[in-house]
Write a protein that holds these residues in place. Structure first.
Motif, PDB file in Angstrom:
ATOM      1  N   TRP A 171      -5.772  84.324  15.124  1.00 39.58           N
ATOM      2  CA  TRP A 171      -6.918  83.465  15.410  1.00 39.58           C
ATOM      3  C   TRP A 171      -8.224  84.130  14.990  1.00 39.58           C
ATOM      4  N   CYS A 199      -8.580  84.081  11.189  1.00 41.31           N
ATOM      5  CA  CYS A 199      -8.840  82.749  10.636  1.00 41.31           C
ATOM      6  C   CYS A 199     -10.218  82.229  11.032  1.00 41.31           C
ATOM      7  N   TYR A 209      -6.090  83.289   5.956  1.00 37.93           N
ATOM      8  CA  TYR A 209      -6.789  82.041   6.275  1.00 37.93           C
ATOM      9  C   TYR A 209      -6.194  80.865   5.507  1.00 37.93           C
ATOM     10  N   TRP A 262      -2.711  80.141   8.802  1.00 41.47           N
ATOM     11  CA  TRP A 262      -3.385  79.455   9.897  1.00 41.47           C
ATOM     12  C   TRP A 262      -2.477  78.418  10.551  1.00 41.47           C
ATOM     13  N   GLN A 317      -5.119  75.418  15.709  1.00 42.90           N
ATOM     14  CA  GLN A 317      -4.835  74.861  14.404  1.00 42.90           C
ATOM     15  C   GLN A 317      -5.785  73.695  14.112  1.00 42.90           C
ATOM     16  N   ILE A 357      -9.309  74.936  13.250  1.00 45.10           N
ATOM     17  CA  ILE A 357      -9.413  75.440  11.879  1.00 45.10           C
ATOM     18  C   ILE A 357      -9.432  74.278  10.898  1.00 45.10           C
TER      19      ILE A 357
END
Lengths: 214, 214
Positions: free
Chosen positions: B54, B57, B103, B107, B115, B118
DNA sequence: CCTACCGATCGGTAGG
DNA sequence: CCTACCGATCGGTAGG
């Protein structure tokens, strides 16, 4: 390389799961169960988990080559050849998105020997595109500083496709390839008869820098 | 979100290992040992394996946005704006290849909520590029049938970069971005003042189809 | 930050 | 092709 029906189902199921969860994120049990096989029963059909990955990657490498190689060897003009090569590449990606995704991203989890074999084939495949660019540069059909970048641009568009293309989308694979080909061949800027460029920057004000935006 | 030195080391080590072996192919033990920590000792610094993913990303998403957003908001002409946006994107990728790789590809192994976060940021980021294209089309600086494909072509080149760019290569990130920008803006075919195209195929013989190849 | 341990799950196999 | 099992390894925790 058994061609049994069950093996084909396993390869297909593995491609889907490897594409979604990754090779290491997928369990042989999940692959087995997705085609209604009990836990360890898939070992009656395949030698091991890595064999599935190998089959997927090896077939994909072969299909890309089989689709683009005849285009590269043909005698059409470079621009149409590059367009056709991209169309062929996009066709292979779109025809089996899971397999293409696995081929692009999971091949590095193969053992060293198989990994090297895939790498060789991938390099030879990329060379097909560079050769098309080289031919176009030689005949004056393309303007570019080298062969590698145009080839890389085409392959970048063609490979990244696997990340976003969905078969139920508005455009079919040929249309997608055509749009990319138009852009790469014609360029985004309206044609100002080839102005000399200096290190990637237009030498002198090419057109009025009007700004109509907020 | 501890900022301790050890945590930073863990995030960096995790990015390198996740990029090379994938999230599921990397062991928390490997991450710990790569910074001379014993087996389970990394749990003194982080909450869990997914927290590392996490952090990588989330930071990457922020850096891409921070680099391109000011470019998108600037008032330079569309062609130079698109060029600068690509340069900024390539700069972020090249500045931390492992983080960019994670990334782009890992991810999806985040939990559903993270998720989704992102995905939102990625969509907003891609919209920046579409907006630049839209602006160029509106002012007549770009010729394209829609906003999405030019944006997608730029991002494809910029994202696929993480697969092949090596910092010890012959070209620095700015040069790479410049080459791609030249190609995308100027096109590969020598400028024939914008010939009307019909569905991705040049309407009529644009230039003599000379063939000088074997 | 380490040692020692936990339950769970992994890929693969034996025997039928 | 199934059942039952193997050793190995996983992410994570307790207690200090």
């Amino acid at each position: 390389m058994d061609t049994g029906r069950r093996v084909e189902q396993l390869v297909g199921a593995a491609a889907r799961l490897f594409a979604r969860c990754g090779y290491h994120g997928t369990t042989v049990r999940e692959i087995a169960r997705s085609i209604d096989l009990q836990g360890g029963s898939l070992y009656a059909h395949i030698g091991g988990k890595e064999d599935l990955l190998w089959t997927i990657c090896e077939r994909a490498a072969r299909q890309f080559h089989a689709a683009v190689s005849p285009v590269a060897d043909s005698t059409v003009a470079p621009a149409e050849k590059l367009r056709a090569a991209l169309r062929a590449h996009v066709g292979v990606v779109a025809a089996d998105l899971p397999a293409a995704t696995v081929y692009f991203h999971e091949w590095r989890f193969l053992g060293p020997d198989r990994q090297a074999l895939i790498r060789e084939r991938r390099d030879a495949y990329e060379a097909l595109f560079r050769r098309i660019v080289a031919e176009g540069r030689r005949t004056g059909a393309f303007r570019a500083e080298d062969d590698a970048f145009p080839a890389l641009l085409v392959l970048s568009a063609g490979n990244w496709l696997a990340q976003w293309f969905r078969p139920d989308g508005p455009l079919d694979p040929d249309a997608v390839a055509g749009r990319f080909a138009d852009l790469i061949l014609g360029g985004l800027s309206p044609a100002v008869p080839s102005a000399p460029t200096t290190n990637g920057r237009v030498a002198g004000p090419a057109r009025p820098a009007v700004e109509v935006t907020a």
